[in-house]
Design an enzyme around this catalytic site. Structure first.
Site, PDB file in Angstrom:
ATOM      1  N   HIS A  95       0.841  -1.208   0.000  1.00  0.00           N
ATOM      2  CA  HIS A  95       0.000   0.000   0.000  1.00  0.00           C
ATOM      3  C   HIS A  95       0.877   1.260   0.000  1.00  0.00           C
ATOM      4  O   HIS A  95       0.623   2.210  -0.734  1.00  0.00           O
ATOM      5  CB  HIS A  95      -0.874   0.057   1.261  1.00  0.00           C
ATOM      6  N   LYS A 140     -16.960  -7.112   6.310  1.00  0.00           N
ATOM      7  CA  LYS A 140     -15.739  -7.779   6.788  1.00  0.00           C
ATOM      8  C   LYS A 140     -15.631  -7.672   8.303  1.00  0.00           C
ATOM      9  O   LYS A 140     -16.136  -6.717   8.888  1.00  0.00           O
ATOM     10  CB  LYS A 140     -14.507  -7.120   6.150  1.00  0.00           C
ATOM     11  N   ARG A 165      -2.464  -6.373  -8.161  1.00  0.00           N
ATOM     12  CA  ARG A 165      -1.308  -7.262  -8.040  1.00  0.00           C
ATOM     13  C   ARG A 165      -1.392  -8.247  -9.196  1.00  0.00           C
ATOM     14  O   ARG A 165      -1.191  -7.894 -10.334  1.00  0.00           O
ATOM     15  CB  ARG A 165      -1.323  -7.962  -6.677  1.00  0.00           C
ATOM     16  N   SER A 196      -3.043  -7.745   3.055  1.00  0.00           N
ATOM     17  CA  SER A 196      -3.298  -7.677   4.496  1.00  0.00           C
ATOM     18  C   SER A 196      -3.686  -9.045   5.060  1.00  0.00           C
ATOM     19  O   SER A 196      -3.294  -9.399   6.177  1.00  0.00           O
ATOM     20  CB  SER A 196      -4.397  -6.664   4.805  1.00  0.00           C
TER      21      SER A 196
HETATM   22  O1  PNS Z   1      -8.921  -3.192   0.641  1.00  0.00           O
HETATM   23  P1  PNS Z   1     -10.194  -3.742   0.101  1.00  0.00           P
HETATM   24  O2  PNS Z   1     -10.909  -4.563   1.171  1.00  0.00           O
HETATM   25  O3  PNS Z   1     -10.012  -4.500  -1.174  1.00  0.00           O
HETATM   26  O4  PNS Z   1     -11.134  -2.473  -0.221  1.00  0.00           O
HETATM   27  C1  PNS Z   1     -12.430  -2.639  -0.728  1.00  0.00           C
HETATM   28  C2  PNS Z   1     -13.220  -1.321  -0.649  1.00  0.00           C
HETATM   29  C3  PNS Z   1     -13.224  -0.791   0.772  1.00  0.00           C
HETATM   30  C4  PNS Z   1     -12.596  -0.294  -1.546  1.00  0.00           C
HETATM   31  C5  PNS Z   1     -14.677  -1.633  -1.120  1.00  0.00           C
HETATM   32  O5  PNS Z   1     -15.186  -2.704  -0.398  1.00  0.00           O
HETATM   33  C6  PNS Z   1     -15.605  -0.433  -0.970  1.00  0.00           C
HETATM   34  O6  PNS Z   1     -15.532   0.504  -1.729  1.00  0.00           O
HETATM   35  N1  PNS Z   1     -16.514  -0.482   0.029  1.00  0.00           N
HETATM   36  C7  PNS Z   1     -17.488   0.537   0.284  1.00  0.00           C
HETATM   37  C8  PNS Z   1     -18.871   0.109  -0.245  1.00  0.00           C
HETATM   38  C9  PNS Z   1     -18.944   0.337  -1.749  1.00  0.00           C
HETATM   39  O7  PNS Z   1     -19.077   1.464  -2.183  1.00  0.00           O
HETATM   40  N2  PNS Z   1     -18.799  -0.748  -2.536  1.00  0.00           N
HETATM   41  C10 PNS Z   1     -18.685  -0.685  -3.973  1.00  0.00           C
HETATM   42  C11 PNS Z   1     -20.001  -0.733  -4.677  1.00  0.00           C
HETATM   43  S1  PNS Z   1     -20.974  -2.113  -4.263  1.00  0.00           S
END
Ligand code: PNS
Length: 172
Positions: free
Chosen positions: A22, A46, A98, A136
C-alpha cells in the site's frame, strides 16, 4: 480543506492493516496526484482485526518520517465509496492491482461504482514487483501463526500486530 488548484484522488481500502505494498502505491500515486486521500472503509461485510481508528493511526504513523506525509490525508468512510468521493469533491479512485487474481473483483467493483456515479473514474496502478504477494490477509495469517512479517509492513504495523495477537490469544 480541499484546494481546487491541486489534483486529488481517493485511495480506498480496508487497510487491515496497511502493508508496504500500500505504501509503495501511495508513494507512486503521488507522482501523479498532488494529494491522496487514504480512505479507510468501515466495511460491514468484513470482520476486521483492527478498528477503523487503529487502522487510521497506523497509516498516519507509517508516514510520520516520510517527506510525502503532508500530501496524504488519512480519513475513513461508511457506506458507498461513490458517496464519499462526491462528499469530498474528488472524482478519481486509485486502486492497486497485483496479480490477475485481483482483476475480477476490481472489474466488478469499478463497474458497480461507475453504474452508481458516471462522473467518478477508477485508475489502476500495478503494485510494485516486490510486493506482488503481499496483502493484508496474508500478513495477518502469517503473523497469527507466529511468522515474522518485518520488512513486509511498516515497523509500527509489526508492533501493533504483535500487541493485537497477544491480546487475542489472552482472551482465548
Ligand atoms: O482493501 P479492500 O478490502 O479490497 O477495499 C475494498 C473497498 C473498501 C474499496 C470496497 O469494499 C468499498 O468501496 N466499500 C465501500 C462500499 C462500496 O461502495 N462498494 C462498492 C459498490 S458495491
Amino acid at each position: 480543506m480541499k484546494d481546487n488548484n491541486e489534483s486529488y484522488c481517493i485511495y480506498p481500502g480496508s487497510f487491515d492493516p496497511i502493508t508496504n505494498g500500500h505504501i509503495n502505491l501511495i508513494e507512486r500515486g503521488l507522482h501523479i496526484f498532488d494529494k491522496i486521500i487514504v480512505a479507510v472503509a468501515n466495511n460491514l461485510m468484513k470482520a476486521p482485526m483492527f478498528t477503523v481508528e487503529e487502522r487510521k493511526e497506523m497509516i498516519t504513523l507509517s508516514f510520520a518520517n516520510n517527506p510525502l506525509s503532508n500530501r496524504i490525508i488519512v480519513d475513513s468512510f461508511d457506506g458507498l465509496l461513490v458517496d464519499y468521493c462526491r462528499s469530498k469533491g474528488v472524482h478519481v479512485i486509485l486502486r492497486g492491482l497485483r496479480a490477475t487474481s485481483d482483476f475480477e473483483y476490481e472489474f466488478q467493483m469499478t463497474f458497480m461504482n461507475r453504474k452508481l456515479d458516471r462522473s467518478i473514474d477508477t485508475i489502476f496502478m500495478m503494485t510494485g514487483m516486490q510486493w506482488f504477494f503481499v496483502n493484508s490477509s496474508v500478513i495477518k495469517q502469517a503473523a497469527l501463526s507466529g511468522a515474522c512479517v518485518s520488512g513486509l509492513v511498516p515497523d509500527i504495523v509489526c508492533e501493533r500486530l504483535q500487541q493485537k495477537i497477544k491480546s487475542i490469544k489472552k482472551k482465548g
